[in-house]
Write an enzyme that holds these catalytic residues in place. Structure first.
Site, PDB file in Angstrom:
ATOM      1  N   GLN A  29      -7.764 -39.788 -34.895  1.00 53.59           N
ATOM      2  CA  GLN A  29      -6.581 -40.648 -34.878  1.00 53.59           C
ATOM      3  C   GLN A  29      -5.932 -40.680 -33.495  1.00 53.59           C
ATOM      4  O   GLN A  29      -5.888 -39.673 -32.796  1.00 53.59           O
ATOM      5  CB  GLN A  29      -5.566 -40.104 -35.895  1.00 53.59           C
ATOM      6  CG  GLN A  29      -4.648 -41.152 -36.440  1.00 53.59           C
ATOM      7  CD  GLN A  29      -4.003 -40.729 -37.754  1.00 53.59           C
ATOM      8  OE1 GLN A  29      -4.594 -39.998 -38.529  1.00 53.59           O
ATOM      9  NE2 GLN A  29      -2.797 -41.180 -38.018  1.00 53.59           N
ATOM     10  N   SER A  49     -11.305 -34.049 -36.019  1.00 52.72           N
ATOM     11  CA  SER A  49     -10.480 -34.322 -37.211  1.00 52.72           C
ATOM     12  C   SER A  49     -11.089 -35.459 -38.037  1.00 52.72           C
ATOM     13  O   SER A  49     -12.179 -35.308 -38.584  1.00 52.72           O
ATOM     14  CB  SER A  49      -9.037 -34.616 -36.787  1.00 52.72           C
ATOM     15  OG  SER A  49      -8.179 -34.658 -37.896  1.00 52.72           O
ATOM     16  N   LEU A  50     -10.453 -36.607 -38.102  1.00 50.90           N
ATOM     17  CA  LEU A  50     -10.993 -37.762 -38.814  1.00 50.90           C
ATOM     18  C   LEU A  50     -12.428 -38.060 -38.368  1.00 50.90           C
ATOM     19  O   LEU A  50     -13.280 -38.459 -39.166  1.00 50.90           O
ATOM     20  CB  LEU A  50     -10.107 -38.987 -38.537  1.00 50.90           C
ATOM     21  CG  LEU A  50     -10.734 -40.353 -38.779  1.00 50.90           C
ATOM     22  CD1 LEU A  50     -10.860 -40.613 -40.261  1.00 50.90           C
ATOM     23  CD2 LEU A  50      -9.936 -41.447 -38.111  1.00 50.90           C
ATOM     24  N   ARG A  94      -8.250 -40.045 -47.899  1.00 50.74           N
ATOM     25  CA  ARG A  94      -7.672 -39.030 -47.006  1.00 50.74           C
ATOM     26  C   ARG A  94      -6.397 -39.555 -46.352  1.00 50.74           C
ATOM     27  O   ARG A  94      -5.368 -38.884 -46.300  1.00 50.74           O
ATOM     28  CB  ARG A  94      -8.708 -38.671 -45.928  1.00 50.74           C
ATOM     29  CG  ARG A  94      -8.263 -37.634 -44.887  1.00 50.74           C
ATOM     30  CD  ARG A  94      -9.381 -37.489 -43.851  1.00 50.74           C
ATOM     31  NE  ARG A  94      -9.198 -36.358 -42.963  1.00 50.74           N
ATOM     32  CZ  ARG A  94      -8.656 -36.411 -41.755  1.00 50.74           C
ATOM     33  NH1 ARG A  94      -8.191 -37.575 -41.299  1.00 50.74           N
ATOM     34  NH2 ARG A  94      -8.562 -35.326 -40.996  1.00 50.74           N
ATOM     35  N   HIS A 102      -3.172 -30.692 -40.157  1.00 46.41           N
ATOM     36  CA  HIS A 102      -3.855 -29.411 -39.919  1.00 46.41           C
ATOM     37  C   HIS A 102      -2.895 -28.217 -39.978  1.00 46.41           C
ATOM     38  O   HIS A 102      -2.941 -27.323 -39.147  1.00 46.41           O
ATOM     39  CB  HIS A 102      -4.634 -29.449 -38.600  1.00 46.41           C
ATOM     40  CG  HIS A 102      -5.633 -30.556 -38.561  1.00 46.41           C
ATOM     41  ND1 HIS A 102      -6.794 -30.535 -39.314  1.00 46.41           N
ATOM     42  CD2 HIS A 102      -5.634 -31.754 -37.924  1.00 46.41           C
ATOM     43  CE1 HIS A 102      -7.458 -31.658 -39.125  1.00 46.41           C
ATOM     44  NE2 HIS A 102      -6.777 -32.421 -38.292  1.00 46.41           N
ATOM     45  N   GLN A 151     -10.649 -28.550 -43.906  1.00 45.66           N
ATOM     46  CA  GLN A 151     -10.230 -29.118 -42.615  1.00 45.66           C
ATOM     47  C   GLN A 151      -8.770 -29.576 -42.557  1.00 45.66           C
ATOM     48  O   GLN A 151      -8.106 -29.424 -41.532  1.00 45.66           O
ATOM     49  CB  GLN A 151     -11.159 -30.295 -42.271  1.00 45.66           C
ATOM     50  CG  GLN A 151     -11.050 -30.770 -40.838  1.00 45.66           C
ATOM     51  CD  GLN A 151     -11.083 -32.287 -40.748  1.00 45.66           C
ATOM     52  OE1 GLN A 151     -10.211 -32.970 -41.263  1.00 45.66           O
ATOM     53  NE2 GLN A 151     -12.099 -32.813 -40.095  1.00 45.66           N
TER      54      GLN A 151
END
Length: 293
Positions: free
Chosen positions: A9, A88-89, A113, A195, A244
């Site tokens: 992101q 991440s993503l 998500r 996170h 995650q």
């Protein structure tokens, strides 16, 4: 060995993916399929949308995923990773690239998500902050010294760590970091504490969807955010992907391990060039390439 990395992101921009749509029949087909799966015209927002429209959570995450994955499909035979990772993503994009997830299944998970994370953000006001110029251990120590929820969230590169948590705790932590000599401790314009333990409601929601999805044996290892190590077992990949959302992104450690395991070049697949810059901060001699058609 070729390491392929996929951004997360923040890499979105208006017009993203339009060149792929106009120049590739494969891309056009996949973008049209994405509109059907998501139930709205994400292509219109990607190609013509304003900055505000692109930063809606339900748009941002699928948009970056689509740009990355469709670019990798258009590259065809020239797309030959020996190892993959995603920030991440970006981990979802990497899992399509190495054959663990289908395009359709991954897009549905990314959409779920995004919505689950948005809901978690609305439960409790929270944020993130970038800390520059301190050792990781000092930042971790600072997080422990503060009352309330604040944790190390993104280990981006040596000297750049993002912290995540409750607004008051983040503000106090930023002051603590500056007193310890941080070059900057800057609160970021994000929707919530990604996170961190505050994402637990989203983790639970996404876990059910991930458990119900088929994960195949990958064509090459993925270095996952949670462990920063090469993983090929589908069940382990699934477990790490669930963890995650509330665990830190160990990106510095991921790049170090990929280099140690033989990576000689890093190809960034998707919008922007943030990850290429982070690679250079870890090892200036490493070759970086931006994937393009």
């Amino acid at each position: 060995m070729n390491a392929y990395v996929f951004p997360g992101q923040g890499a979105q921009f208006s017009g993203m993916g339009l060149d792929l749509y106009e120049n590739s029949e494969i891309a056009k087909e996949l973008f049209d399929k994405a509109n059907d799966i998501l139930g709205f015209e994400i292509t219109k927002i990607m190609f013509e949308g304003t900055k505000e429209e692109l930063t809606q959570t339900k748009v941002t995450q699928p948009a970056i995923f689509l740009h990355s994955v469709i670019l990798s499909k258009v590259l065809g035979d020239s797309f030959k990773p020996n190892m993959v990772a995603g920030h991440s993503l970006g981990e979802f994009s990497a899992l399509v690239a190495n054959g663990t997830l289908t395009f359709e299944d991954a897009l549905q998970l990314v959409s779920k998500r995004a919505i689950a994370m948005q809901k978690a953000c609305e439960i409790e006001p929270s944020t993130m902050a970038a800390v520059l110029g301190l050792e990781d251990e000092v930042v971790e120590e600072g997080c422990k010294a503060i009352e309330g929820i604040v944790v190390a969230a993104n280990y981006n590169c040596p000297g750049q760590l993002v912290i995540s948590g409750e607004i008051d705790a983040i503000n106090q932590a930023c002051e603590w970091m500056k007193e310890k000599g941080a070059r900057r401790a800057l609160v970021l314009a994000v929707g919530g504490a990604f996170h961190s333990p505050l994402m637990e409601p989203a983790r639970e929601e996404l876990a059910a969807a991930i458990e119900a999805t088929t994960f195949s044996s990958p064509k090459c290892p993925i270095y996952q955010n949670v462990t920063a190590k090469a993983v090929t077992d589908p069940e382990e990949i699934k477990k790490n992907l669930i963890a995650q959302l509330t665990a830190p992104v160990k990106w510095t450690q991921t790049m170090q391990n990929m280099i140690e395991d033989g990576a000689t070049s890093f190809t960034e697949v998707g919008p922007g060039k943030v990850l290429s810059g982070l690679v250079k901060k870890v090892d200036r001699s490493m070759e970086t390439i931006l994937a393009s058609i």
